[in-house]
Design a protein around this motif. Structure first.
Motif, PDB file in Angstrom:
ATOM      1  N   ASN A  55       8.621  38.268 -17.810  1.00  0.00           N
ATOM      2  CA  ASN A  55       7.922  36.984 -17.776  1.00  0.00           C
ATOM      3  C   ASN A  55       6.875  36.959 -18.877  1.00  0.00           C
ATOM      4  O   ASN A  55       6.466  37.994 -19.384  1.00  0.00           O
ATOM      5  CB  ASN A  55       7.211  36.781 -16.433  1.00  0.00           C
ATOM      6  N   TYR A  56       6.418  35.738 -19.191  1.00  0.00           N
ATOM      7  CA  TYR A  56       5.315  35.623 -20.134  1.00  0.00           C
ATOM      8  C   TYR A  56       4.053  36.226 -19.531  1.00  0.00           C
ATOM      9  O   TYR A  56       3.846  36.175 -18.311  1.00  0.00           O
ATOM     10  CB  TYR A  56       5.024  34.155 -20.464  1.00  0.00           C
ATOM     11  N   LYS A  57       3.212  36.774 -20.373  1.00  0.00           N
ATOM     12  CA  LYS A  57       1.904  37.235 -19.924  1.00  0.00           C
ATOM     13  C   LYS A  57       1.094  36.034 -19.458  1.00  0.00           C
ATOM     14  O   LYS A  57       1.300  34.914 -19.951  1.00  0.00           O
ATOM     15  CB  LYS A  57       1.166  37.933 -21.067  1.00  0.00           C
ATOM     16  N   PRO A  58       0.170  36.222 -18.515  1.00  0.00           N
ATOM     17  CA  PRO A  58      -0.625  35.087 -18.017  1.00  0.00           C
ATOM     18  C   PRO A  58      -1.390  34.342 -19.117  1.00  0.00           C
ATOM     19  O   PRO A  58      -1.637  33.150 -18.992  1.00  0.00           O
ATOM     20  CB  PRO A  58      -1.590  35.743 -17.028  1.00  0.00           C
ATOM     21  N   SER A  59      -1.737  35.019 -20.195  1.00  0.00           N
ATOM     22  CA  SER A  59      -2.498  34.381 -21.268  1.00  0.00           C
ATOM     23  C   SER A  59      -1.629  33.567 -22.226  1.00  0.00           C
ATOM     24  O   SER A  59      -2.155  32.889 -23.112  1.00  0.00           O
ATOM     25  CB  SER A  59      -3.253  35.453 -22.065  1.00  0.00           C
ATOM     26  N   VAL A  60      -0.312  33.607 -22.061  1.00  0.00           N
ATOM     27  CA  VAL A  60       0.616  32.899 -22.949  1.00  0.00           C
ATOM     28  C   VAL A  60       1.160  31.668 -22.243  1.00  0.00           C
ATOM     29  O   VAL A  60       1.624  31.747 -21.104  1.00  0.00           O
ATOM     30  CB  VAL A  60       1.779  33.829 -23.378  1.00  0.00           C
ATOM     31  N   LEU A  61       1.114  30.533 -22.909  1.00  0.00           N
ATOM     32  CA  LEU A  61       1.657  29.303 -22.354  1.00  0.00           C
ATOM     33  C   LEU A  61       3.168  29.439 -22.191  1.00  0.00           C
ATOM     34  O   LEU A  61       3.869  29.827 -23.118  1.00  0.00           O
ATOM     35  CB  LEU A  61       1.342  28.109 -23.266  1.00  0.00           C
ATOM     36  N   ASP A  62       3.657  29.106 -21.012  1.00  0.00           N
ATOM     37  CA  ASP A  62       5.081  29.167 -20.706  1.00  0.00           C
ATOM     38  C   ASP A  62       5.613  27.734 -20.655  1.00  0.00           C
ATOM     39  O   ASP A  62       5.508  27.065 -19.634  1.00  0.00           O
ATOM     40  CB  ASP A  62       5.280  29.872 -19.368  1.00  0.00           C
ATOM     41  N   PRO A  63       6.165  27.224 -21.758  1.00  0.00           N
ATOM     42  CA  PRO A  63       6.567  25.816 -21.806  1.00  0.00           C
ATOM     43  C   PRO A  63       7.657  25.453 -20.803  1.00  0.00           C
ATOM     44  O   PRO A  63       7.622  24.373 -20.219  1.00  0.00           O
ATOM     45  CB  PRO A  63       7.033  25.612 -23.241  1.00  0.00           C
ATOM     46  N   LYS A  64       8.612  26.336 -20.556  1.00  0.00           N
ATOM     47  CA  LYS A  64       9.679  26.015 -19.598  1.00  0.00           C
ATOM     48  C   LYS A  64       9.114  25.909 -18.189  1.00  0.00           C
ATOM     49  O   LYS A  64       9.496  25.016 -17.428  1.00  0.00           O
ATOM     50  CB  LYS A  64      10.779  27.064 -19.660  1.00  0.00           C
ATOM     51  N   ALA A  65       8.204  26.788 -17.836  1.00  0.00           N
ATOM     52  CA  ALA A  65       7.588  26.725 -16.512  1.00  0.00           C
ATOM     53  C   ALA A  65       6.770  25.451 -16.355  1.00  0.00           C
ATOM     54  O   ALA A  65       6.771  24.836 -15.288  1.00  0.00           O
ATOM     55  CB  ALA A  65       6.716  27.953 -16.268  1.00  0.00           C
ATOM     56  N   GLU A  66       6.083  25.033 -17.416  1.00  0.00           N
ATOM     57  CA  GLU A  66       5.302  23.796 -17.361  1.00  0.00           C
ATOM     58  C   GLU A  66       6.196  22.580 -17.172  1.00  0.00           C
ATOM     59  O   GLU A  66       5.869  21.670 -16.416  1.00  0.00           O
ATOM     60  CB  GLU A  66       4.446  23.644 -18.623  1.00  0.00           C
ATOM     61  N   VAL A  67       7.338  22.549 -17.859  1.00  0.00           N
ATOM     62  CA  VAL A  67       8.290  21.445 -17.704  1.00  0.00           C
ATOM     63  C   VAL A  67       8.799  21.403 -16.267  1.00  0.00           C
ATOM     64  O   VAL A  67       8.877  20.336 -15.647  1.00  0.00           O
ATOM     65  CB  VAL A  67       9.458  21.570 -18.709  1.00  0.00           C
ATOM     66  N   VAL A  81       4.436  27.761 -11.448  1.00  0.00           N
ATOM     67  CA  VAL A  81       5.830  28.131 -11.640  1.00  0.00           C
ATOM     68  C   VAL A  81       5.859  29.292 -12.621  1.00  0.00           C
ATOM     69  O   VAL A  81       5.154  29.281 -13.631  1.00  0.00           O
ATOM     70  CB  VAL A  81       6.662  26.949 -12.206  1.00  0.00           C
ATOM     71  N   LEU A  82       6.663  30.276 -12.314  1.00  0.00           N
ATOM     72  CA  LEU A  82       6.855  31.407 -13.208  1.00  0.00           C
ATOM     73  C   LEU A  82       8.317  31.409 -13.616  1.00  0.00           C
ATOM     74  O   LEU A  82       9.210  31.458 -12.761  1.00  0.00           O
ATOM     75  CB  LEU A  82       6.487  32.708 -12.497  1.00  0.00           C
ATOM     76  N   TYR A  83       8.566  31.292 -14.907  1.00  0.00           N
ATOM     77  CA  TYR A  83       9.919  31.288 -15.442  1.00  0.00           C
ATOM     78  C   TYR A  83      10.137  32.624 -16.141  1.00  0.00           C
ATOM     79  O   TYR A  83       9.243  33.124 -16.817  1.00  0.00           O
ATOM     80  CB  TYR A  83      10.077  30.130 -16.436  1.00  0.00           C
ATOM     81  N   GLY A  84      11.299  33.199 -15.989  1.00  0.00           N
ATOM     82  CA  GLY A  84      11.513  34.483 -16.637  1.00  0.00           C
ATOM     83  C   GLY A  84      12.974  34.824 -16.805  1.00  0.00           C
ATOM     84  O   GLY A  84      13.865  34.003 -16.604  1.00  0.00           O
ATOM     85  N   LYS A  85      13.182  36.074 -17.167  1.00  0.00           N
ATOM     86  CA  LYS A  85      14.521  36.610 -17.379  1.00  0.00           C
ATOM     87  C   LYS A  85      14.747  37.740 -16.374  1.00  0.00           C
ATOM     88  O   LYS A  85      13.811  38.438 -15.994  1.00  0.00           O
ATOM     89  CB  LYS A  85      14.657  37.165 -18.795  1.00  0.00           C
ATOM     90  N   TYR A  86      15.986  37.915 -15.993  1.00  0.00           N
ATOM     91  CA  TYR A  86      16.356  38.964 -15.052  1.00  0.00           C
ATOM     92  C   TYR A  86      17.521  39.748 -15.630  1.00  0.00           C
ATOM     93  O   TYR A  86      18.481  39.163 -16.140  1.00  0.00           O
ATOM     94  CB  TYR A  86      16.750  38.343 -13.707  1.00  0.00           C
ATOM     95  N   PHE A  87      17.432  41.058 -15.561  1.00  0.00           N
ATOM     96  CA  PHE A  87      18.493  41.939 -16.053  1.00  0.00           C
ATOM     97  C   PHE A  87      18.810  42.984 -14.993  1.00  0.00           C
ATOM     98  O   PHE A  87      17.928  43.391 -14.239  1.00  0.00           O
ATOM     99  CB  PHE A  87      18.052  42.693 -17.315  1.00  0.00           C
ATOM    100  N   GLU A  88      20.061  43.418 -14.951  1.00  0.00           N
ATOM    101  CA  GLU A  88      20.460  44.557 -14.135  1.00  0.00           C
ATOM    102  C   GLU A  88      21.177  45.550 -15.038  1.00  0.00           C
ATOM    103  O   GLU A  88      22.062  45.168 -15.805  1.00  0.00           O
ATOM    104  CB  GLU A  88      21.399  44.151 -13.004  1.00  0.00           C
ATOM    105  N   LEU A  89      20.768  46.796 -14.943  1.00  0.00           N
ATOM    106  CA  LEU A  89      21.411  47.862 -15.696  1.00  0.00           C
ATOM    107  C   LEU A  89      21.866  48.939 -14.730  1.00  0.00           C
ATOM    108  O   LEU A  89      21.145  49.268 -13.784  1.00  0.00           O
ATOM    109  CB  LEU A  89      20.436  48.498 -16.695  1.00  0.00           C
ATOM    110  N   GLU A  90      23.046  49.496 -14.955  1.00  0.00           N
ATOM    111  CA  GLU A  90      23.494  50.659 -14.214  1.00  0.00           C
ATOM    112  C   GLU A  90      23.398  51.857 -15.144  1.00  0.00           C
ATOM    113  O   GLU A  90      23.885  51.811 -16.274  1.00  0.00           O
ATOM    114  CB  GLU A  90      24.921  50.468 -13.705  1.00  0.00           C
ATOM    115  N   LEU A  91      22.762  52.904 -14.659  1.00  0.00           N
ATOM    116  CA  LEU A  91      22.507  54.077 -15.491  1.00  0.00           C
ATOM    117  C   LEU A  91      23.037  55.342 -14.823  1.00  0.00           C
ATOM    118  O   LEU A  91      22.856  55.520 -13.619  1.00  0.00           O
ATOM    119  CB  LEU A  91      21.000  54.250 -15.713  1.00  0.00           C
TER     120      LEU A  91
END
Length: 85
Positions: free
Chosen positions: A9-21, A37-47
């Protein structure tokens, strides 16, 4: 075998335009009690790592090097051991 679930996710100090929309759209559609709203990316890795600590170290390096822009984003991850087939 380990599975890493990674959230970026974006750091709290960075404006997140998608979350604002999303937040503004929710307000326009009557969902005006949504405070943030918190907008972000999700990844899954198998190791195939030796142990959970080795998997965590590898995932941390992967996040730093390619999954997150550490200047603007923060990340967290969970690692769980998967049953071997």
């Amino acid at each position: 075998m380990y599975k890493a679930r990674i959230y970026v996710n974006y750091k709290p100090s960075v404006l997140d335009p998608k979350a604002e929309v999303i937040k503004n759209t929710l307000a326009r559609t009557g969902q005006d009690n949504v405070q943030s709203v918190l907008y972000g990316k999700y990844f899954e890795l198998e190791l195939a790592a030796a142990d959970k600590d080795a998997a965590a170290k590898q995932v941390d390096n992967i996040c730093d090097q390619m999954l997150a822009n550490v200047n603007m984003e923060t990340y967290r991850f969970d690692i769980v051991e998967e049953a071997r087939a």
